[in-house]
Design an enzyme around this catalytic site. Structure first.
Site, PDB file in Angstrom:
ATOM      1  N   GLU A 116      -9.677   4.278   6.280  1.00  0.00           N
ATOM      2  CA  GLU A 116      -8.817   4.698   7.377  1.00  0.00           C
ATOM      3  C   GLU A 116      -9.549   5.532   8.421  1.00  0.00           C
ATOM      4  OE1 GLU A 116      -6.228   3.325   7.980  1.00  0.00           O
ATOM      5  OE2 GLU A 116      -5.515   2.522   6.061  1.00  0.00           O
ATOM      6  N   HIS A 160      -6.644  -1.758  15.302  1.00  0.00           N
ATOM      7  CA  HIS A 160      -6.870  -1.040  14.045  1.00  0.00           C
ATOM      8  C   HIS A 160      -6.686  -1.969  12.849  1.00  0.00           C
ATOM      9  CE1 HIS A 160      -6.709   2.597  11.413  1.00  0.00           C
ATOM     10  NE2 HIS A 160      -5.935   1.789  10.684  1.00  0.00           N
ATOM     11  N   GLU A 161      -5.565  -2.675  12.812  1.00  0.00           N
ATOM     12  CA  GLU A 161      -5.303  -3.524  11.651  1.00  0.00           C
ATOM     13  C   GLU A 161      -6.271  -4.700  11.597  1.00  0.00           C
ATOM     14  OE1 GLU A 161      -3.500  -2.082   9.628  1.00  0.00           O
ATOM     15  OE2 GLU A 161      -2.560  -0.670  10.995  1.00  0.00           O
ATOM     16  N   GLY A 171       3.129   2.304  10.506  1.00  0.00           N
ATOM     17  CA  GLY A 171       2.945   1.613  11.769  1.00  0.00           C
ATOM     18  C   GLY A 171       2.669   0.133  11.578  1.00  0.00           C
ATOM     19  N   ALA A 172       1.756  -0.175  10.664  1.00  0.00           N
ATOM     20  CA  ALA A 172       1.405  -1.568  10.391  1.00  0.00           C
ATOM     21  C   ALA A 172       0.573  -1.600   9.129  1.00  0.00           C
ATOM     22  CB  ALA A 172       0.633  -2.174  11.566  1.00  0.00           C
ATOM     23  N   GLU A 230       0.851  -1.192   0.000  1.00  0.00           N
ATOM     24  CA  GLU A 230       0.000   0.000   0.000  1.00  0.00           C
ATOM     25  C   GLU A 230       0.887   1.243   0.000  1.00  0.00           C
ATOM     26  OE1 GLU A 230      -3.766   2.040   2.384  1.00  0.00           O
ATOM     27  OE2 GLU A 230      -2.784   0.289   3.232  1.00  0.00           O
ATOM     28  N   GLU A 240      -2.588  -3.926   7.023  1.00  0.00           N
ATOM     29  CA  GLU A 240      -3.692  -4.852   7.253  1.00  0.00           C
ATOM     30  C   GLU A 240      -3.820  -5.949   6.207  1.00  0.00           C
ATOM     31  OE1 GLU A 240      -5.632  -1.382   4.887  1.00  0.00           O
ATOM     32  OE2 GLU A 240      -4.049  -1.639   6.371  1.00  0.00           O
ATOM     33  N   ASN A 241      -2.742  -6.324   5.514  1.00  0.00           N
ATOM     34  CA  ASN A 241      -2.823  -7.362   4.493  1.00  0.00           C
ATOM     35  C   ASN A 241      -3.713  -8.521   4.950  1.00  0.00           C
ATOM     36  OD1 ASN A 241      -0.432  -5.986   3.226  1.00  0.00           O
ATOM     37  ND2 ASN A 241       0.564  -6.849   5.030  1.00  0.00           N
ATOM     38  N   HIS A 301      -9.593  -3.612  10.190  1.00  0.00           N
ATOM     39  CA  HIS A 301      -9.548  -3.433   8.746  1.00  0.00           C
ATOM     40  C   HIS A 301     -10.050  -4.666   7.994  1.00  0.00           C
ATOM     41  CE1 HIS A 301      -8.075   0.402   7.489  1.00  0.00           C
ATOM     42  NE2 HIS A 301      -6.917   0.331   8.124  1.00  0.00           N
TER      43      HIS A 301
END
Length: 891
Positions: free
Chosen positions: A331, A308-309, A272-273, A132, A275-276, A312
């Site tokens: 987001e 958060h991830e 930060g991370a 991303e 979400e794959n 997603h």
């Protein structure tokens, strides 16, 4: 690098893709000096893009690709010659001969030399990906856009000894060994996804395992993969993941859909991370946490980012965005979801205070600067520059306002409709709004201006009381300053939650003119016009309004509160956020008075009412300690800069430090008592990552920061005891920070040395060591930063190190960065020019402090603009850096 001027991309020019990819089959052959990527794409003409065209009218197929060496290309099993396709630095173009076809390609890439950390790269000997927004085009030729969704089957092959773990999206379906010491694994993701959600990891990793039983009694395997030395720092992240999964089921009814959920911690990561689908890749700073090496703030960040991830999976993966202009669709919505999760896990009021303080200090500054843009931008040069606070944090506030307008039950109905209607689709912000409208029977047409208009709205409020009629009138006037490309703004829908209080601090019944009866003690008014008034009746005394409760809209509100009224609200308002806000407003008024005194060369005199207000706080044993800590925190220098017409860095620093010293001297006994009681509790209990313990340590540490200003021997002794004997990083680092900012040179040097020696093998802890020194406002800051850049633990190839040292200096150390000779500006420009060639995303993000030149007096403006000009003229700029610099130089 791009040598030509990057082109602007516009939302209005969006067109559906000519072709779709139904299936993606990938094979990666991983070697130490190269990687071979074999891709088979099962494609078809997009019905949505072929309306009115004959079946024979097939447009060319243009696939995205960057930094790829094409080895072979076939169409429907027929090898294409070089004359049958066109190849540029950014695209591969060929002509399909039928509406349904298969593309096979092989490319060579070099992850080992990929310092931009986009696509496939290596981190600490591990292969990993970040796709991303547009990183997949650095892996293979593809339609690298979010509205092209495909199922993926991925096979990885690598030397088994060096890379025993081979991971990708979805569920594992096959694996095996080869005769030459290599092995392979195949993963299948049954859910269609865009390429930006693709992930791959290969490395020598250890794993912490657990499981979660979903609401429909499905068992999901949970795995967190880390390098062996970090295996003892994963339990908090695992606990956070399980809490997140349960919360999303309880609050949103969303169940996880695969058989396995994996997290991998990576040291070198731009964000930060990520979400794959099924394989989240995290910056190690957002997953590794234990008491001895991570602060309370780090524990809370890990919990929030894991949530958060995970969230997603529905708000971003199962339902994704049609194009990158809609980025806040996933987001902003997900930031709102993780904020609500954190509020439910800990103190809702403290969480709201923290979020609003961050928004007002940083996102409001973005709204006021040259990179200001709407929550849904209408144009960009480089999408990486739009992973911004406006898209994330302000986008979250926009979602929060919808929840405020429709209520919690209505918001759940709207989100259910949104997820059910658009599952498996790539959609827009309008689709989200439409679901909320239809589920609740409301019209949000005017509200959608929050998505299309940039800037921070201002709401000026005035009052009048008619004693004869027992009526009270509030007059609202809204406006929004001009932003780049938007000189005029139409009125927003601004929800203002309020209450009216009597002289004893009690909330009064709220009845508007024309209503038959009072409607509660607190209510939400919708401000929809440029000027609008509301009259409340049956009020036998003039009330005091508590306005914008819970920060019900991301605006700047102005009401002529007196200092005594603010002190009253600090004591009696039962909305916790507004109690804190009253204290902040009181502090701002008094600090601005001190700033003026400093500028006029007068002796500084602090209004004693601030001292008395803080004295009352410290003496209140019934008040949550976390709230006391928040209310004792004076507005920061960055916020005082942001709200200044012309920021005087020297005066702001002098005023704030004078106020802190006065408070410390006047309240020493109360602060000392609070500190000793809380430190005693810390010594007598084990570390627990829970709200009550966070609160105790936060008040203990802010008390210590005031107490150290006294320079008393007993306080220094206590500080050293905390530094040396603390069983957790929260207390140890707080003690180090106050030592670093103190005049005790010998003790400071000894503490820094012992800290570095103890944690030299822990990169994340060393990042904190860098930041504490970079943020120190004592003289010689730039020289310290330059010296620290030579430290063996520092490298420009790691984004965490850059943020910890260079970013902390430029963003947090306003005294050091804004030196009158411009040396801080030159230093930052030098680093941006260097990083432009290494990691353009990080280079562009570092630029923010220089882009705010308009906030300062003419001398500093000229210096900052000169450095921006120097960057612009420095050579081959990436599109990331070029966009920020070029926009920042427009007067």
């Amino acid at each position: 690098m791009r040598t030509e001027q990057p082109k602007m991309i516009y939302l209005k020019d969006y067109q559906a893709p000519d072709y779709l990819i139904d299936e993606t089959h990938l094979t990666f052959e991983l070697f130490e000096d190269q990687t071979l990527v074999h891709a088979q794409l099962v494609m078809r003409r997009n019905p949505a893009a072929s309306s009115g065209l004959s079946p024979a009218s097939l447009p060319p197929l243009m696939l995205d690709g960057q930094e790829l060496e094409l080895l072979s290309l076939a169409l429907d099993d027929r090898e294409l010659s070089t004359g049958e396709y066109q190849l540029t630095d950014s695209h591969l173009t060929l002509q399909p001969s039928a509406a349904n076809f298969v593309i096979d390609s092989s490319v060579r890439i070099n992850p080992q030399s990929n310092t931009a950390l986009e696509g496939l790269y290596k981190s600490s000997g591990m292969f990993c990906t970040q796709c991303e927004a547009e990183g997949f085009r650095k892996i293979t030729y593809y339609l690298d856009r979010p509205d092209v969704m495909s199922t993926f089957t991925t096979t990885l092959s690598a030397p088994q000894h060096d890379y025993p773990i081979l991971l990708s999206n979805g569920n594992p379906i096959a694996s095996g060994s080869e005769d030459d010491g290599r092995h392979w694994a195949t993963w299948e993701d049954p859910f269609k996804k865009p390429a930006y959600l693709f992930a791959l990891v290969a490395g020598d990793l250890w794993c912490v395992e657990d499981s979660f039983t979903t609401m429909n009694n499905r068992d999901v395997a949970l795995r967190i993969y880390v390098e062996p030395e970090n295996i003892d720092k994963c339990q908090h992240a695992m606990d956070s993941l399980k809490k997140s999964m349960k919360w999303d089921e309880d609050v949103y009814g969303r169940e996880y859909d695969l058989d396995i959920f994996m997290i991998v911690a990576v040291n070198d990561f731009n964000m930060g991370a990520m979400e794959n689908k099924g394989l989240n890749i995290f910056n190690s700073s957002c997953v590794l946490a234990k008491a001895e090496t991570a602060t309370d703030a780090a524990h809370q960040r890990v919990e929030a980012v894991v949530a958060h991830e995970y969230f997603h999976n529905w708000s971003g993966n199962r339902v994704t965005c049609r194009d990158w202009f809609q980025l806040s669709l996933k987001e902003g919505f997900t930031v709102f979801r993780d904020a609500e999760f954190s509020a439910d896990m800990h103190s809702r009021t403290v969480k709201r205070i923290e979020d609003v303080a961050y928004l007002r200090t940083h996102q409001f500054a973005e709204d006021a600067g040259p990179m200001a843009h709407p929550v849904r931008p209408d144009a960009f040069m480089e999408i990486s520059n739009f992973y911004t606070l406006t898209v994330y944090e302000k986008g979250s506030e926009v979602v929060r306002m919808i929840r405020t307008l429709v209520g919690a039950e209505g918001f759940r109905k709207g989100s259910d409709l949104y997820f059910d209607r658009h599952d498996g689709q790539a959609v827009t912000c309008d689709d989200f709004i439409r679901a909320m409208e239809e589920a609740n029977g409301i019209d949000l047409t005017q509200f959608k201006r929050w998505y299309s208009q940039a800037g921070t709205p201002r709401l000026d409020v005035s009052e009048s009381y008619d004693a004869a009629a027992n009526s009270y009138r509030l007059q609202f006037r809204q406006s929004c300053p001009a932003t780049p490309g938007q000189a005029q703004k139409l009125p927003f829908v601004i929800p203002v939650e309020l209450a009216l209080m009597d002289g004893q601090g009690r909330e009064l019944p709220l009845q508007l003119v024309g209503e038959d009866a009072a409607v509660g003690l607190s209510r939400v008014l919708q401000i929809t016009e440029a000027e609008q008034a509301f009259t409340f009746v049956n009020l036998t005394e003039q009330p005091l309004p508590s306005l914008l409760r819970g920060f019900s809209a991301p605006i700047k509100l102005s009401f002529p509160y007196s200092r005594d009224q603010l002190m009253f609200l600090m004591q009696y308002d039962n909305d916790g956020f507004n109690r804190w806000e009253a204290g902040q407003q009181l502090s701002v008024q008094m600090l601005q008075e001190l700033i003026g005194q400093h500028q006029r060369g007068e002796s500084l005199v602090l209004d004693q009412r601030l001292i008395e207000a803080f004295r009352t706080l410290l003496a209140d044993d019934a008040l949550d300690q976390a709230m006391i800590a928040e209310m004792l925190s004076l507005p920061g220098e960055a916020y005082l800069t942001q709200i200044s017409e012309v920021a005087d860095v020297v005066a702001i620093h002098a005023a704030r430090e004078f106020a802190r010293q006065q408070l410390a001297d006047a309240l020493f006994d109360l602060l000392w008592q609070r500190y000793q009681n809380n430190r005693k509790d810390s010594r007598n209990s084990d570390y627990v990552a829970q709200a009550e313990h966070f609160a105790r340590r936060s008040l203990q540490n802010i008390a210590l920061s005031y107490l150290m200003l006294s320079e008393k021997a007993e306080v220094l002794t206590a500080c050293l005891e905390q530094f040396e004997n603390a069983d957790n990083m929260t207390e140890r680092l707080a003690a180090l920070a106050v030592l670093v900012n103190s005049p005790f040179e010998a003790e400071k040097a000894a503490a820094l040395s012992s800290f570095a020696e103890n944690f030299k093998d822990n990169p994340l802890v060393m990042d904190q060591w860098f930041s504490v020194q970079a943020a120190c406002s004592l003289p010689g800051a730039l020289q310290r930063v330059e010296q620290l850049m030579q430290h063996p633990a520092f490298t420009l190839k790691n984004p965490n190190k850059i943020r910890a040292l260079i970013g902390a200096f430029a963003e947090q150390n306003l005294q050091g960065f804004h030196q009158a000779d411009g040396s801080g500006y030159r230093f930052l420009a030098d680093q941006v020019i260097t990083l432009n060639a290494l990691n353009p995303q990080i280079a562009a993000r570092l630029l923010a402090p220089l882009t705010r030149w308009a906030k300062y007096a003419s001398a500093r403006q000229a210096q900052m603009k000169a450095e921006l000009q120097r960057i612009l003229a420095s050579g081959e700029l990436s599109s990331d850096v070029y966009e920020v610099v070029s926009k920042s130089l427009v007067d």
